[in-house]
Design a protein around this motif. Structure first.
Motif, PDB file in Angstrom:
ATOM      1  N   ARG A  68     -94.067 -34.488 -15.811  1.00 19.13           N
ATOM      2  CA  ARG A  68     -94.065 -35.955 -15.804  1.00 19.13           C
ATOM      3  C   ARG A  68     -94.557 -36.421 -14.441  1.00 19.13           C
ATOM      4  NH1 ARG A  68     -89.650 -38.312 -19.636  1.00 19.13           N
ATOM      5  NH2 ARG A  68     -89.412 -36.518 -20.968  1.00 19.13           N
ATOM      6  N   TRP A  69     -95.422 -37.426 -14.475  1.00 13.03           N
ATOM      7  CA  TRP A  69     -95.892 -37.996 -13.221  1.00 13.03           C
ATOM      8  C   TRP A  69     -96.066 -39.488 -13.385  1.00 13.03           C
ATOM      9  CZ3 TRP A  69    -101.498 -38.724 -11.988  1.00 13.03           C
ATOM     10  CH2 TRP A  69    -102.327 -38.544 -13.092  1.00 13.03           C
ATOM     11  N   TYR A  70     -96.200 -40.187 -12.281  1.00 12.89           N
ATOM     12  CA  TYR A  70     -96.138 -41.650 -12.271  1.00 12.89           C
ATOM     13  C   TYR A  70     -97.324 -42.215 -11.490  1.00 12.89           C
ATOM     14  CZ  TYR A  70     -91.568 -40.212 -13.732  1.00 12.89           C
ATOM     15  OH  TYR A  70     -90.550 -39.610 -14.418  1.00 12.89           O
ATOM     16  N   PRO A  71     -98.511 -42.137 -12.065  1.00 10.42           N
ATOM     17  CA  PRO A  71     -99.702 -42.577 -11.330  1.00 10.42           C
ATOM     18  C   PRO A  71     -99.704 -44.078 -11.085  1.00 10.42           C
ATOM     19  CG  PRO A  71    -100.256 -42.127 -13.613  1.00 10.42           C
ATOM     20  CD  PRO A  71     -98.837 -41.695 -13.416  1.00 10.42           C
ATOM     21  N   GLN A  75     -97.276 -37.754 -19.076  1.00  6.14           N
ATOM     22  CA  GLN A  75     -96.828 -36.378 -19.236  1.00  6.14           C
ATOM     23  C   GLN A  75     -98.055 -35.524 -19.470  1.00  6.14           C
ATOM     24  OE1 GLN A  75     -93.312 -35.911 -21.426  1.00  6.14           O
ATOM     25  NE2 GLN A  75     -93.497 -33.713 -21.635  1.00  6.14           N
ATOM     26  N   THR A  76     -98.263 -34.584 -18.582  1.00  5.87           N
ATOM     27  CA  THR A  76     -99.426 -33.718 -18.649  1.00  5.87           C
ATOM     28  C   THR A  76     -98.970 -32.300 -18.977  1.00  5.87           C
ATOM     29  OG1 THR A  76    -100.575 -35.070 -17.027  1.00  5.87           O
ATOM     30  CG2 THR A  76    -101.392 -32.836 -17.328  1.00  5.87           C
ATOM     31  N   GLN A  93     -98.955 -38.839  -4.395  1.00  2.00           N
ATOM     32  CA  GLN A  93     -99.777 -39.403  -5.473  1.00  2.00           C
ATOM     33  C   GLN A  93     -99.119 -39.175  -6.825  1.00  2.00           C
ATOM     34  OE1 GLN A  93    -103.337 -37.272  -4.067  1.00  2.00           O
ATOM     35  NE2 GLN A  93    -104.440 -39.188  -4.416  1.00  2.00           N
ATOM     36  N   VAL A  94     -98.539 -38.022  -7.026  1.00  5.14           N
ATOM     37  CA  VAL A  94     -97.885 -37.694  -8.299  1.00  5.14           C
ATOM     38  C   VAL A  94     -96.689 -38.605  -8.540  1.00  5.14           C
ATOM     39  CG1 VAL A  94     -96.579 -35.897  -9.536  1.00  5.14           C
ATOM     40  CG2 VAL A  94     -98.701 -35.313  -8.349  1.00  5.14           C
ATOM     41  N   ARG A  95     -95.936 -38.943  -7.496  1.00  7.12           N
ATOM     42  CA  ARG A  95     -94.755 -39.791  -7.678  1.00  7.12           C
ATOM     43  C   ARG A  95     -95.061 -41.279  -7.555  1.00  7.12           C
ATOM     44  NH1 ARG A  95     -92.127 -41.338  -2.942  1.00  7.12           N
ATOM     45  NH2 ARG A  95     -92.983 -40.390  -1.070  1.00  7.12           N
ATOM     46  N   GLY A  96     -96.327 -41.646  -7.325  1.00  9.28           N
ATOM     47  CA  GLY A  96     -96.731 -43.041  -7.309  1.00  9.28           C
ATOM     48  C   GLY A  96     -96.586 -43.756  -5.989  1.00  9.28           C
TER      49      GLY A  96
END
Length: 128
Positions: free
Chosen positions: A78-81, A65-66, A40-43
């Motif tokens: 950094r994550w890519y929802p 960016q959280t 989920q974090v990497r999309g």
């Protein structure tokens, strides 16, 4: 091809990855990183229902960016929802109900509100 509604651009059909502008993403109430899987974090999976996504099915919310827990630093993870169209449509529908009552433009003539139109498009795209 994309349709532009002021600052809210939403990709046209069929999306190879539907991109959602940041001002609209804010109304969709993305989940926090806590409890999300690596996929989920990497999309690779929907941030809400965990369904697997492809380039043809994903709705992209852009790089986020959280801040790391317990820090006040602007730097974080950094994550890519991304999400499936159905979950995005459900969240956009809720977003319309949250947005419209407090929006002067929506109370006057809803179809002139750029945010309302962008949310409505997400609802329509997700329900195809």
């Amino acid at each position: 091809m994309s349709h532009r509604t002021g600052s809210a651009a939403v990709a046209a059909d069929p999306p190879s990855t539907l991109e959602v502008p940041p001002d609209i993403v804010a109304l969709l109430a993305l989940p926090g990183l806590e409890g999300l899987t690596d996929d989920q974090v990497r999309g690779a999976h929907c941030v809400w229902c965990k369904a697997g996504l492809t380039a043809d099915t994903a709705v992209d919310f852009g790089e986020r960016q959280t801040p790391l827990s317990g820090t006040s630093s602007a730097h974080g993870m950094r994550w890519y929802p991304r999400a499936c169209p159905k979950c995005t449509a459900d969240r956009a529908h809720r977003g319309l109900f949250d947005h419209a009552p407090s929006c002067e433009q929506c109370t006057d003539v809803a179809e002139r509100c750029e945010i309302s139109r962008a949310l409505y498009r997400l609802v329509r795209e997700g329900r195809r």
